[in-house]
Design a protein around this motif. Structure first.
Motif, mmCIF file in Angstrom:
data_model
loop_
_atom_site.group_PDB
_atom_site.id
_atom_site.type_symbol
_atom_site.label_atom_id
_atom_site.label_comp_id
_atom_site.label_asym_id
_atom_site.label_seq_id
_atom_site.Cartn_x
_atom_site.Cartn_y
_atom_site.Cartn_z
ATOM 1 N N GLU A 40 0.812 -1.223 0.000
ATOM 2 C CA GLU A 40 0.000 0.000 0.000
ATOM 3 C C GLU A 40 0.846 1.275 0.000
ATOM 4 O O GLU A 40 0.332 2.364 -0.216
ATOM 5 N N TYR A 41 2.170 1.150 0.236
ATOM 6 C CA TYR A 41 3.052 2.319 0.223
ATOM 7 C C TYR A 41 4.042 2.284 -0.939
ATOM 8 O O TYR A 41 4.879 3.170 -1.074
ATOM 9 N N GLN A 42 3.956 1.251 -1.790
ATOM 10 C CA GLN A 42 4.964 1.060 -2.834
ATOM 11 C C GLN A 42 5.052 2.247 -3.807
ATOM 12 O O GLN A 42 6.160 2.582 -4.278
ATOM 13 N N ALA A 43 3.927 2.901 -4.098
ATOM 14 C CA ALA A 43 3.954 4.045 -5.031
ATOM 15 C C ALA A 43 4.904 5.137 -4.550
ATOM 16 O O ALA A 43 5.471 5.878 -5.351
ATOM 17 N N GLY A 44 5.110 5.216 -3.250
ATOM 18 C CA GLY A 44 5.998 6.236 -2.690
ATOM 19 C C GLY A 44 7.464 6.031 -3.025
ATOM 20 O O GLY A 44 8.284 6.921 -2.814
ATOM 21 N N LEU A 45 7.815 4.846 -3.558
ATOM 22 C CA LEU A 45 9.219 4.541 -3.883
ATOM 23 C C LEU A 45 9.627 5.041 -5.268
ATOM 24 O O LEU A 45 10.815 5.035 -5.599
ATOM 25 N N GLU A 46 8.641 5.453 -6.074
ATOM 26 C CA GLU A 46 8.914 5.826 -7.471
ATOM 27 C C GLU A 46 10.001 6.916 -7.534
ATOM 28 O O GLU A 46 9.858 7.992 -6.947
ATOM 29 N N GLY A 47 11.077 6.615 -8.236
ATOM 30 C CA GLY A 47 12.178 7.585 -8.347
ATOM 31 C C GLY A 47 13.406 7.156 -7.569
ATOM 32 O O GLY A 47 14.480 7.737 -7.733
ATOM 33 N N ILE A 48 13.271 6.159 -6.705
ATOM 34 C CA ILE A 48 14.441 5.637 -5.986
ATOM 35 C C ILE A 48 15.127 4.598 -6.870
ATOM 36 O O ILE A 48 14.464 3.725 -7.429
ATOM 37 N N ALA A 49 16.452 4.715 -7.001
ATOM 38 C CA ALA A 49 17.183 3.839 -7.924
ATOM 39 C C ALA A 49 18.493 3.388 -7.309
ATOM 40 O O ALA A 49 19.024 4.033 -6.384
ATOM 41 N N ALA A 50 19.026 2.302 -7.834
ATOM 42 C CA ALA A 50 20.322 1.790 -7.381
ATOM 43 C C ALA A 50 21.378 2.880 -7.517
ATOM 44 O O ALA A 50 21.364 3.661 -8.469
ATOM 45 N N GLY A 51 22.277 2.937 -6.534
ATOM 46 C CA GLY A 51 23.348 3.927 -6.563
ATOM 47 C C GLY A 51 23.062 5.142 -5.708
ATOM 48 O O GLY A 51 23.988 5.862 -5.311
ATOM 49 N N GLN A 52 21.777 5.404 -5.409
ATOM 50 C CA GLN A 52 21.427 6.546 -4.551
ATOM 51 C C GLN A 52 21.712 6.234 -3.086
ATOM 52 O O GLN A 52 21.736 5.069 -2.681
ATOM 53 N N THR A 53 21.904 7.289 -2.310
ATOM 54 C CA THR A 53 21.919 7.160 -0.849
ATOM 55 C C THR A 53 20.597 7.709 -0.339
ATOM 56 O O THR A 53 20.180 8.805 -0.724
ATOM 57 N N ILE A 54 19.924 6.933 0.495
ATOM 58 C CA ILE A 54 18.634 7.353 1.035
ATOM 59 C C ILE A 54 18.717 7.456 2.556
ATOM 60 O O ILE A 54 19.558 6.818 3.190
ATOM 61 N N VAL A 55 17.844 8.292 3.114
ATOM 62 C CA VAL A 55 17.735 8.430 4.568
ATOM 63 C C VAL A 55 16.552 7.593 5.018
ATOM 64 O O VAL A 55 15.444 7.779 4.506
ATOM 65 N N VAL A 56 16.785 6.653 5.924
ATOM 66 C CA VAL A 56 15.723 5.744 6.358
ATOM 67 C C VAL A 56 15.488 5.918 7.858
ATOM 68 O O VAL A 56 16.443 5.951 8.644
#
Lengths: 132, 132
Positions: A40-56
């Motif tokens: 139900e939250y998967q749409a929020g991931l659009e734009g995240i790609a391998a190689g990026q650094t994300i804050v979790v």
């Protein structure tokens, strides 16, 4: 105001089973694992790609929420500090901030490295790295 | 697991009254204000001093929690992104992370600079800066 309720957006699958195995912080860790984001939250991931650094942001569901003073890194010689002057997992709202490298994205699953968080920990937010 | 409840540990007093006045991010702001920590959490501040940079988590109580796709920075030419690929205040758990400079400490009140957050916003956590 009323106490807000958090929504758990996913769960971490990793290989750190106990606190004694966890690196002190994400910046000294090369442990890998998978962030499973609920459908139900998967749409929020659009734009995240391998190689990026994300804050979790993780919710440390096993932490004590009722302690306000701790010995930093368990070292009594440093004296008691207020939890807000430390990065102890012990605090009124046990939220951990990690900066993780994205290794691969497969639908609702992100493979990441840099983990210092226990297997099975709930995920509550993901953000773009500032300046990233 | 059950939805965890957050504990509000304090409130921000600042001079940013509306979103149209807010700087885009803390790293480009020199706005000052006061973090008022509620007395029952004051012991947790022990060890925080003027000159330090602290990480502060705010609960953006006016944010929409039910939107998963946004135009980054309101710019439609960039296309829709998942909220987790952005730093939009809109997200399932509207938590903002700021790194703020401590200008002065007076009991349960911290005067800080670097604010991009609205007056009256609840505070949910304070941490030491990593490496700080």
């Amino acid at each position: 105001m009323e106490q807000p309720s958090l929504r758990i957006i996913g769960i971490l699958h990793g290989d750190i089973a106990g606190l004694d195995e966890a690196p002190r912080n994400y910046d000294i860790s090369d442990r890998t694992g998978t962030l499973e984001i609920y459908p139900e939250y998967q749409a929020g991931l659009e734009g995240i790609a391998a190689g990026q650094t994300i804050v979790v942001l993780f919710w440390l569901h096993r932490s004590n929420r009722d302690v306000l003073m701790v010995y930093p890194r368990g070292d009594r010689s440093r004296g008691l500090h207020g939890v807000f002057a430390t990065r102890s997992p012990v605090r009124p709202n046990p939220i951990a901030i990690s900066e993780l490298k994205v290794l691969a994205v497969d639908g609702n699953r992100l493979e990441v490295s840099g983990l210092d968080i226990l297997d099975g920990t709930p995920i509550i937010d993901i953000k773009k790295q500032l300046g990233g």
